[in-house]
Design an enzyme around this catalytic site. Structure first.
Site, mmCIF file in Angstrom:
data_model
loop_
_atom_site.group_PDB
_atom_site.id
_atom_site.type_symbol
_atom_site.label_atom_id
_atom_site.label_comp_id
_atom_site.label_asym_id
_atom_site.label_seq_id
_atom_site.Cartn_x
_atom_site.Cartn_y
_atom_site.Cartn_z
ATOM 1 N N GLY A 110 0.827 -1.192 0.000
ATOM 2 C CA GLY A 110 0.000 0.000 0.000
ATOM 3 C C GLY A 110 0.865 1.247 0.000
ATOM 4 O O GLY A 110 1.999 1.230 -0.492
ATOM 5 N N GLU A 129 -7.613 -1.241 4.829
ATOM 6 C CA GLU A 129 -6.412 -1.423 5.631
ATOM 7 C C GLU A 129 -6.789 -1.873 7.033
ATOM 8 O O GLU A 129 -7.707 -1.324 7.642
ATOM 9 C CB GLU A 129 -5.625 -0.116 5.732
ATOM 10 C CG GLU A 129 -5.193 0.462 4.388
ATOM 11 C CD GLU A 129 -4.535 1.814 4.552
ATOM 12 O OE1 GLU A 129 -3.371 1.852 4.968
ATOM 13 O OE2 GLU A 129 -5.205 2.824 4.284
ATOM 14 N N ILE A 136 -3.537 -4.723 12.934
ATOM 15 C CA ILE A 136 -3.695 -5.870 13.830
ATOM 16 C C ILE A 136 -3.044 -5.506 15.160
ATOM 17 O O ILE A 136 -1.834 -5.220 15.211
ATOM 18 C CB ILE A 136 -3.070 -7.141 13.222
ATOM 19 C CG1 ILE A 136 -3.668 -7.414 11.840
ATOM 20 C CG2 ILE A 136 -3.299 -8.330 14.147
ATOM 21 C CD1 ILE A 136 -3.039 -8.594 11.117
ATOM 22 N N ARG A 152 -17.019 4.643 13.344
ATOM 23 C CA ARG A 152 -17.253 6.013 12.901
ATOM 24 C C ARG A 152 -17.144 6.104 11.386
ATOM 25 O O ARG A 152 -16.703 5.171 10.715
ATOM 26 C CB ARG A 152 -16.231 6.965 13.538
ATOM 27 C CG ARG A 152 -14.769 6.641 13.188
ATOM 28 C CD ARG A 152 -13.825 7.688 13.749
ATOM 29 N NE ARG A 152 -12.427 7.339 13.530
ATOM 30 C CZ ARG A 152 -11.740 7.596 12.414
ATOM 31 N NH1 ARG A 152 -12.339 8.176 11.384
ATOM 32 N NH2 ARG A 152 -10.458 7.269 12.323
#
Length: 310
Positions: free
Chosen positions: A198, A256, A259, A280
């Site tokens: 990413g 994304e 963890i 949210r």
């Protein structure tokens, strides 16, 4: 569970069956009630419990222009869930434009009566099948009397004031209401995917994330979610973000997951994310520092939610 692909591959030992037929996308609580009833009756009749479905989904073939195509469950996931419900045989019929011309009578006589010699068929109250959807409960009862099999139609399942359906689950997920979707599915919605490179901003912010290439087109609404992450059979806590990272003016959607309490290289590995609760909406922050402060709050909230979930 035996998976049979194609009518021509039906083995002889299936010729005494209790069956159901449908697309069963989601294997939600309504589907589960039908399938459990099929298994119960099959055990009583000492016959195989058979689920008949189609691959690909008929709407994909009949309406290929409709994209994205929002399937709740992949075929692999559906197969695993059916096996867990005690189904003996999963009969997958390849669906083509040619097969779409099969009449309801051809389906009942050719498959149910002559190939499977069914004892009973159990369906949902709104089941239709065959060319132009000419097959329904009344059609089956008529042919059951002629051909010697029983028909049972089951009522819709309700959770509170909501009727359980694949359509309602898709609507809930697209709106971000993963709690409602889970209540109708009987389990959290699962989204799997491979970890791909990413923007690597998470590491610079102090929260290294795994960027996911999803395994299905149905992705919940943009926002931040508390998720459980399954990696190589081990369950982890996670905070997942779906969106376009407005703070950094990105244009393409990213998925994304951070963890919690985890620090391993997992590029190229496959994760399963189980959606527990939406925290949210996606927010544009005035600075990276304000984003970091919000992420800290998100992670604390995720810990609370998943602690309660356990």
């Amino acid at each position: 569970m035996e998976v049979v692909r194609g009518i021509q591959n039906i083995p002889n030992h299936m010729q005494c069956a209790v069956v159901t037929v449908g697309n069963f996308d989601g294997i939600h609580l309504g589907h589960q009630s039908i399938i459990r009833r099929v298994v119960e009756e099959a055990r009583r009749e000492k016959c195989p419990a058979v689920v008949i479905s189609f691959d690909p989904h008929p709407k994909k073939v009949i309406h290929p222009e409709r994209r994205p195509f929002y399937l709740i469950t992949s075929l692999e996931e559906k197969t695993r869930l059916l096996e867990g419900l005690g189904v003996d045989t999963f009969l997958l019929i390849p669906f083509t434009l040619e097969y779409a011309r099969t009449t309801a009578e051809e389906f009942v006589r050719g498959l149910l009566a002559e190939r499977l010699h069914i004892r009973k068929i159990i369906i949902g109250h709104d089941t239709t099948f065959g060319r132009a959807k000419e097959g329904n409960e009344a059609f089956l009862r008529d042919f059951g009397r002629r051909l010697g099999f029983d028909v049972e139609a089951m009522n819709a399942v309700r959770v509170g004031e909501t009727t359980v359906s694949s359509t309602r689950i898709r609507e809930a997920l697209l709106a971000g209401d993963v709690r409602l979707a889970a209540s109708l599915l009987g389990r959290p919605f699962r989204l799997g995917g491979k970890v791909i490179p990413g923007y690597r901003r998470g590491s610079s912010l102090g929260f290294p994330t795994a960027n996911i290439s999803p395994d299905k087109e149905l992705v919940p609404a943009r926002g931040v979610y508390a998720v459980q992450v399954l990696l190589e059979g081990i369950r982890h806590k996670g905070a997942l973000s779906i969106g376009i990272n407005p703070t950094f003016s990105d244009e393409r959607r990213s998925i994304e997951v951070y963890i919690l309490d985890f620090n391993e290289d997992i590029y190229g590995k496959t994760l399963d994310m189980l959606f527990i609760e939406r925290l949210r909406d996606e927010i544009r922050f005035a600075s990276p520092e304000k984003l970091i402060a919000q992420i800290d709050r998100d992670i604390a909230q995720v810990r609370e939610i998943l602690r309660a979930e356990q």
